[in-house]
Design a protein around this motif. Structure first.
Motif, PDB file in Angstrom:
ATOM      1  N   ASP A 253       0.824  -1.224   0.000  1.00  0.00           N
ATOM      2  CA  ASP A 253       0.000   0.000   0.000  1.00  0.00           C
ATOM      3  C   ASP A 253       0.854   1.269   0.000  1.00  0.00           C
ATOM      4  N   VAL A 254       2.136   1.122   0.343  1.00  0.00           N
ATOM      5  CA  VAL A 254       2.976   2.314   0.573  1.00  0.00           C
ATOM      6  C   VAL A 254       4.307   2.148  -0.169  1.00  0.00           C
ATOM      7  N   PHE A 255       4.867   3.263  -0.605  1.00  0.00           N
ATOM      8  CA  PHE A 255       6.013   3.208  -1.505  1.00  0.00           C
ATOM      9  C   PHE A 255       7.082   4.200  -1.058  1.00  0.00           C
ATOM     10  N   THR A 256       8.321   3.929  -1.500  1.00  0.00           N
ATOM     11  CA  THR A 256       9.441   4.787  -1.106  1.00  0.00           C
ATOM     12  C   THR A 256       9.166   6.236  -1.472  1.00  0.00           C
ATOM     13  N   SER A 257       8.621   6.436  -2.674  1.00  0.00           N
ATOM     14  CA  SER A 257       8.268   7.784  -3.099  1.00  0.00           C
ATOM     15  C   SER A 257       6.874   7.712  -3.696  1.00  0.00           C
ATOM     16  N   GLU A 258       6.014   8.633  -3.302  1.00  0.00           N
ATOM     17  CA  GLU A 258       4.610   8.579  -3.762  1.00  0.00           C
ATOM     18  C   GLU A 258       4.226   9.924  -4.357  1.00  0.00           C
ATOM     19  N   PRO A 259       3.373   9.958  -5.404  1.00  0.00           N
ATOM     20  CA  PRO A 259       2.821   8.806  -6.126  1.00  0.00           C
ATOM     21  C   PRO A 259       3.907   8.100  -6.945  1.00  0.00           C
ATOM     22  N   ILE A 260       3.652   6.830  -7.296  1.00  0.00           N
ATOM     23  CA  ILE A 260       4.665   6.071  -8.008  1.00  0.00           C
ATOM     24  C   ILE A 260       4.539   6.269  -9.518  1.00  0.00           C
ATOM     25  N   PRO A 261       5.677   6.194 -10.234  1.00  0.00           N
ATOM     26  CA  PRO A 261       5.617   6.318 -11.702  1.00  0.00           C
ATOM     27  C   PRO A 261       5.129   5.023 -12.354  1.00  0.00           C
ATOM     28  N   ALA A 262       4.741   5.101 -13.602  1.00  0.00           N
ATOM     29  CA  ALA A 262       4.198   3.928 -14.314  1.00  0.00           C
ATOM     30  C   ALA A 262       5.241   2.824 -14.481  1.00  0.00           C
ATOM     31  N   ASP A 263       6.541   3.170 -14.403  1.00  0.00           N
ATOM     32  CA  ASP A 263       7.573   2.133 -14.557  1.00  0.00           C
ATOM     33  C   ASP A 263       8.135   1.684 -13.200  1.00  0.00           C
ATOM     34  N   HIS A 264       7.350   1.857 -12.140  1.00  0.00           N
ATOM     35  CA  HIS A 264       7.798   1.452 -10.791  1.00  0.00           C
ATOM     36  C   HIS A 264       8.067  -0.056 -10.750  1.00  0.00           C
ATOM     37  N   PRO A 265       9.113  -0.480 -10.012  1.00  0.00           N
ATOM     38  CA  PRO A 265       9.469  -1.915  -9.993  1.00  0.00           C
ATOM     39  C   PRO A 265       8.367  -2.844  -9.488  1.00  0.00           C
ATOM     40  N   LEU A 266       7.413  -2.345  -8.712  1.00  0.00           N
ATOM     41  CA  LEU A 266       6.370  -3.242  -8.192  1.00  0.00           C
ATOM     42  C   LEU A 266       5.138  -3.291  -9.091  1.00  0.00           C
ATOM     43  N   LEU A 267       5.168  -2.559 -10.197  1.00  0.00           N
ATOM     44  CA  LEU A 267       4.015  -2.595 -11.118  1.00  0.00           C
ATOM     45  C   LEU A 267       4.252  -3.641 -12.214  1.00  0.00           C
ATOM     46  N   GLY A 268       3.168  -4.255 -12.627  1.00  0.00           N
ATOM     47  CA  GLY A 268       3.236  -5.179 -13.767  1.00  0.00           C
ATOM     48  C   GLY A 268       3.860  -6.522 -13.425  1.00  0.00           C
ATOM     49  N   VAL A 269       3.991  -6.841 -12.131  1.00  0.00           N
ATOM     50  CA  VAL A 269       4.565  -8.137 -11.740  1.00  0.00           C
ATOM     51  C   VAL A 269       3.426  -9.029 -11.254  1.00  0.00           C
ATOM     52  N   LYS A 270       3.321 -10.210 -11.867  1.00  0.00           N
ATOM     53  CA  LYS A 270       2.288 -11.159 -11.457  1.00  0.00           C
ATOM     54  C   LYS A 270       2.523 -11.498  -9.981  1.00  0.00           C
ATOM     55  N   ASN A 271       1.492 -11.583  -9.206  1.00  0.00           N
ATOM     56  CA  ASN A 271       1.550 -11.911  -7.767  1.00  0.00           C
ATOM     57  C   ASN A 271       1.969 -10.746  -6.866  1.00  0.00           C
ATOM     58  N   ILE A 272       2.139  -9.555  -7.439  1.00  0.00           N
ATOM     59  CA  ILE A 272       2.282  -8.379  -6.570  1.00  0.00           C
ATOM     60  C   ILE A 272       1.047  -7.532  -6.817  1.00  0.00           C
ATOM     61  N   GLY A 279      -4.502   2.959   3.135  1.00  0.00           N
ATOM     62  CA  GLY A 279      -4.659   2.437   4.497  1.00  0.00           C
ATOM     63  C   GLY A 279      -5.570   3.279   5.381  1.00  0.00           C
ATOM     64  N   ALA A 280      -5.426   4.592   5.309  1.00  0.00           N
ATOM     65  CA  ALA A 280      -6.199   5.466   6.199  1.00  0.00           C
ATOM     66  C   ALA A 280      -7.435   6.037   5.508  1.00  0.00           C
ATOM     67  N   SER A 281      -7.672   5.597   4.276  1.00  0.00           N
ATOM     68  CA  SER A 281      -8.744   6.227   3.489  1.00  0.00           C
ATOM     69  C   SER A 281     -10.099   5.601   3.745  1.00  0.00           C
ATOM     70  N   THR A 282     -10.660   5.896   4.899  1.00  0.00           N
ATOM     71  CA  THR A 282     -12.061   5.543   5.136  1.00  0.00           C
ATOM     72  C   THR A 282     -12.783   6.797   5.613  1.00  0.00           C
ATOM     73  N   VAL A 283     -14.072   6.801   5.439  1.00  0.00           N
ATOM     74  CA  VAL A 283     -14.894   7.921   5.904  1.00  0.00           C
ATOM     75  C   VAL A 283     -14.670   8.113   7.408  1.00  0.00           C
ATOM     76  N   GLU A 284     -14.661   6.980   8.141  1.00  0.00           N
ATOM     77  CA  GLU A 284     -14.570   7.052   9.607  1.00  0.00           C
ATOM     78  C   GLU A 284     -13.214   7.601  10.055  1.00  0.00           C
ATOM     79  N   ALA A 285     -12.132   7.183   9.373  1.00  0.00           N
ATOM     80  CA  ALA A 285     -10.801   7.638   9.778  1.00  0.00           C
ATOM     81  C   ALA A 285     -10.617   9.128   9.491  1.00  0.00           C
ATOM     82  N   GLN A 286     -11.192   9.602   8.386  1.00  0.00           N
ATOM     83  CA  GLN A 286     -11.066  11.036   8.069  1.00  0.00           C
ATOM     84  C   GLN A 286     -11.753  11.862   9.159  1.00  0.00           C
ATOM     85  N   VAL A 287     -12.893  11.356   9.634  1.00  0.00           N
ATOM     86  CA  VAL A 287     -13.585  12.046  10.737  1.00  0.00           C
ATOM     87  C   VAL A 287     -12.742  11.923  12.003  1.00  0.00           C
ATOM     88  N   GLY A 288     -12.251  10.719  12.283  1.00  0.00           N
ATOM     89  CA  GLY A 288     -11.488  10.463  13.519  1.00  0.00           C
ATOM     90  C   GLY A 288     -10.292  11.384  13.672  1.00  0.00           C
TER      91      GLY A 288
END
Ligand code: NAD
Length: 303
Positions: A253-272, A279-288
């Motif tokens: 869910d989280v990356f060394t630098s965000e947002p990630i580029p389209a050629d990021h090493p974790l993109l396009g790999v089967k099983n990743i 992680g924190a993006s829920t209605v309840e957490a934004q209120v909290g």
């Protein structure tokens, strides 16, 4: 006294403040405008968009408190604020449940191949055999970092009848054992787990903690989850270990630098599979998180 809400927060936070203070609400206030208007304000609330730089703090001649509606304070120059006697508060627990549930969702989705099964079925491919999953029951979950989120994940994993082994240099052993979690060394967790989830902060000692050497000391076919901070798991090493089959899958869910580029090493790999720091993006957490900082600001300004 005047409170500037620079990034737009839940109305519940405004309701807490509006009777005692004049609230000015902006959303994604441009940096130049923030610099221009900040001298009028006694308190400032930001989320992640506004950058409270040394320059802003220097211009903030009346500012007494800055509230970050979230966990990290990376967008605030805390040393500059402290030097001026300005208090900086955040909401360390406001999104704990959201991040805990997201981690569990990632683990379940990975175990049952849900992201790829959805993606291919949406294209009209009915692939039942190819996406046979694995069950959580009777598997060992290694939790590295047994703080708020790590122990929340452990508790939920136990409900799935997983065996949980936790490592944390500051672990409360008695509390972990009372929960039903086995306490181990880092090496124990690495060697014994079928799934490993990391929940520590990113510091000089945790950066790169899960690297190639460590991954090859894990069980072959281990599955990894990172919903903590990018950089704890070395991204290139993770990609290579998944391609090699040492790591059977990874959910990130989280990356060394965000947002990630389209050629990021974790993109396009089967099983990743990846989510864009949700992680924190829920209605309840934004209120909290907004309510937490509003209450902190109210208490501080009212003395
Ligand atoms: P916490 O402070 O409650 O727990 C962190 C734990 O990590 C502590 O118990 C600490 O002792 C432990 N720790 C520190 N160094 C360690 C090490 N070297 N090895 C093992 N454990 C170590 O924090 P939390 O609220 O549970 O948050 C955990 C992580 O999740 C943080 O990195 C936080 O930034 C991240 N987070 C991400 C999201 C998201 O949107 N994905 C949301 C909230 C929090």
């Amino acid at each position: 006294m005047k409170v500037l809400i620079a990034d737009g927060v839940s109305q519940m936070a405004v309701d807490i403040l509006k009777d005692d203070f004049e609230c000015v609400i902006k959303d994604k206030l441009p940096a130049e405008e923030l610099l221009q208007i900040i001298p009028e304000f006694d308190a400032l609330i930001v989320r992640s968009a506004s950058k409270v730089t040394a320059e802003v703090i220097d211009a903030a001649t009346n500012l007494k408190i800055i509230g970050r509606a979230g966990v990290g304070v990376d967008n605030i120059d805390v040393p500059a604020a402290t030097a001026r006697g300005i208090i900086v508060i955040n909401s360390p627990g406001g999104n704990t449940n959201a991040a805990t549930e997201h981690t569990c969702a990632m683990m379940l989705a990975m175990a049952r191949n849900i992201p790829i099964a959805n993606e291919t079925l949406q294209k009209g491919e009915w692939n039942r055999k190819q996406y046979t999953g694995v069950e959580l029951k009777d598997k060992t979950l290694g939790v590295i970092g047994m703080g708020r989120i790590g122990s929340g994940v452990a508790k939920r994993a136990l409900a799935f009848e997983m065996k949980v082994i936790g490592y944390d240099p500051y672990i409360n052993e008695e509390r972990a054992k009372d929960m039903g979690v086995e306490v181990g060394t880092f090496e124990d967790v690495i060697a014994k787990s079928d799934f490993i989830t990391v929940h520590m902060p990113l510091t000089d000692s945790t950066r790169g903690m899960i690297n190639k050497d460590v991954m090859y000391k894990m069980k072959k076919g281990v599955r990894l989850i990172n919903c903590a901070r990018g950089g704890i798991i070395v991204e290139e090493d993770l990609r290579d270990a998944v391609l090699d089959g040492q790591v059977a899958g990874a959910a990130v869910d989280v990356f060394t630098s965000e947002p990630i580029p389209a050629d990021h090493p974790l993109l396009g790999v089967k099983n990743i599979f990846v989510t864009p720091h949700l992680g924190a993006s829920t209605v309840e957490a934004q209120v909290g998180v907004a309510v937490d900082v509003a209450q902190g600001i109210k208490a501080a300004l009212n003395g």
